[in-house]
Design a protein around this motif. Structure first.
Motif, PDB file in Angstrom:
ATOM      1  N   PRO A   1      -2.956 -15.432   0.489  1.00  0.00           N
ATOM      2  CA  PRO A   1      -1.856 -16.241   1.028  1.00  0.00           C
ATOM      3  C   PRO A   1      -0.579 -15.430   1.292  1.00  0.00           C
ATOM      4  O   PRO A   1       0.183 -15.749   2.193  1.00  0.00           O
ATOM      5  CB  PRO A   1      -1.606 -17.292  -0.050  1.00  0.00           C
ATOM      6  CG  PRO A   1      -2.893 -17.390  -0.784  1.00  0.00           C
ATOM      7  CD  PRO A   1      -3.490 -16.004  -0.743  1.00  0.00           C
ATOM      8  N   ASP A   2      -0.383 -14.347   0.523  1.00  0.00           N
ATOM      9  CA  ASP A   2       0.795 -13.495   0.736  1.00  0.00           C
ATOM     10  C   ASP A   2       0.524 -12.381   1.755  1.00  0.00           C
ATOM     11  O   ASP A   2       1.279 -11.428   1.852  1.00  0.00           O
ATOM     12  CB  ASP A   2       1.283 -12.913  -0.585  1.00  0.00           C
ATOM     13  CG  ASP A   2       0.278 -11.965  -1.225  1.00  0.00           C
ATOM     14  OD1 ASP A   2      -0.875 -11.870  -0.752  1.00  0.00           O
ATOM     15  OD2 ASP A   2       0.641 -11.309  -2.231  1.00  0.00           O
ATOM     16  N   ASN A   3      -0.615 -12.502   2.490  1.00  0.00           N
ATOM     17  CA  ASN A   3      -1.037 -11.565   3.538  1.00  0.00           C
ATOM     18  C   ASN A   3      -1.543 -10.225   3.015  1.00  0.00           C
ATOM     19  O   ASN A   3      -1.735  -9.297   3.796  1.00  0.00           O
ATOM     20  CB  ASN A   3       0.061 -11.345   4.588  1.00  0.00           C
ATOM     21  CG  ASN A   3       0.386 -12.620   5.318  1.00  0.00           C
ATOM     22  OD1 ASN A   3      -0.477 -13.448   5.553  1.00  0.00           O
ATOM     23  ND2 ASN A   3       1.648 -12.785   5.676  1.00  0.00           N
ATOM     24  N   ALA A   4      -1.758 -10.118   1.719  1.00  0.00           N
ATOM     25  CA  ALA A   4      -2.353  -8.905   1.165  1.00  0.00           C
ATOM     26  C   ALA A   4      -3.818  -8.836   1.573  1.00  0.00           C
ATOM     27  O   ALA A   4      -4.491  -9.857   1.700  1.00  0.00           O
ATOM     28  CB  ALA A   4      -2.238  -8.906  -0.357  1.00  0.00           C
ATOM     29  N   VAL A   5      -4.298  -7.611   1.779  1.00  0.00           N
ATOM     30  CA  VAL A   5      -5.691  -7.390   2.152  1.00  0.00           C
ATOM     31  C   VAL A   5      -6.450  -6.937   0.908  1.00  0.00           C
ATOM     32  O   VAL A   5      -6.027  -6.022   0.204  1.00  0.00           O
ATOM     33  CB  VAL A   5      -5.801  -6.337   3.279  1.00  0.00           C
ATOM     34  CG1 VAL A   5      -7.254  -6.066   3.630  1.00  0.00           C
ATOM     35  CG2 VAL A   5      -5.022  -6.789   4.504  1.00  0.00           C
ATOM     36  N   MET A   6      -7.566  -7.607   0.647  1.00  0.00           N
ATOM     37  CA  MET A   6      -8.403  -7.307  -0.517  1.00  0.00           C
ATOM     38  C   MET A   6      -9.752  -6.776  -0.031  1.00  0.00           C
ATOM     39  O   MET A   6     -10.332  -7.348   0.894  1.00  0.00           O
ATOM     40  CB  MET A   6      -8.628  -8.567  -1.346  1.00  0.00           C
ATOM     41  CG  MET A   6      -7.394  -9.398  -1.593  1.00  0.00           C
ATOM     42  SD  MET A   6      -6.356  -8.710  -2.846  1.00  0.00           S
ATOM     43  CE  MET A   6      -7.143  -9.357  -4.277  1.00  0.00           C
ATOM     44  N   TRP A   7     -10.228  -5.709  -0.637  1.00  0.00           N
ATOM     45  CA  TRP A   7     -11.526  -5.104  -0.305  1.00  0.00           C
ATOM     46  C   TRP A   7     -12.436  -5.330  -1.499  1.00  0.00           C
ATOM     47  O   TRP A   7     -12.265  -4.727  -2.541  1.00  0.00           O
ATOM     48  CB  TRP A   7     -11.353  -3.619  -0.042  1.00  0.00           C
ATOM     49  CG  TRP A   7     -12.582  -2.884   0.376  1.00  0.00           C
ATOM     50  CD1 TRP A   7     -13.580  -2.419  -0.434  1.00  0.00           C
ATOM     51  CD2 TRP A   7     -12.947  -2.513   1.703  1.00  0.00           C
ATOM     52  NE1 TRP A   7     -14.523  -1.777   0.301  1.00  0.00           N
ATOM     53  CE2 TRP A   7     -14.160  -1.820   1.628  1.00  0.00           C
ATOM     54  CE3 TRP A   7     -12.356  -2.695   2.941  1.00  0.00           C
ATOM     55  CZ2 TRP A   7     -14.803  -1.311   2.748  1.00  0.00           C
ATOM     56  CZ3 TRP A   7     -12.990  -2.179   4.045  1.00  0.00           C
ATOM     57  CH2 TRP A   7     -14.194  -1.504   3.941  1.00  0.00           C
TER      58      TRP A   7
END
Length: 95
Positions: free
Chosen positions: A24-30
């Motif tokens: 939701p905070d636009n962080a990208v998770m791999w």
């Protein structure tokens, strides 16, 4: 008459899947790991693009995330030669 012998087919290997979440905070998770910046994403995508076979990228944006990080992931994936990607989790957008 020589007939071909029936050879059993090799079982298909399960594809490697990389889950890319957009928080939701636009962080990208791999695969659940928060990436610190765009360069970290590019490094991972570049390695994935060189893998044989390439992994499937499942991109799952949160409904509260903006479109910019999703577009960035798609653009970088295409630029680095990844071809097996898709958007997953669209059921969260249904009302």
């Amino acid at each position: 008459l020589d007939m071909p012998q029936n050879t059993p087919a090799k079982p298909l290997a399960k594809p490697v899947v990389v889950q890319i979440d957009i928080a939701p905070d636009n962080a990208v998770m791999w695969n659940g790991e928060r990436l610190p910046n765009r360069e970290a994403l590019e490094t991972r995508l570049s390695a994935a693009g060189k893998a044989d076979p390439q992994p499937e990228l499942h991109i799952k944006p949160n409904k509260d995330a903006s479109y910019a990080p999703v577009a960035m992931v798609l653009a970088e994936s295409q630029r680095l030669g990844l071809t097996k990607l898709g958007i997953v989790g669209s059921e969260q957008f249904l009302q």
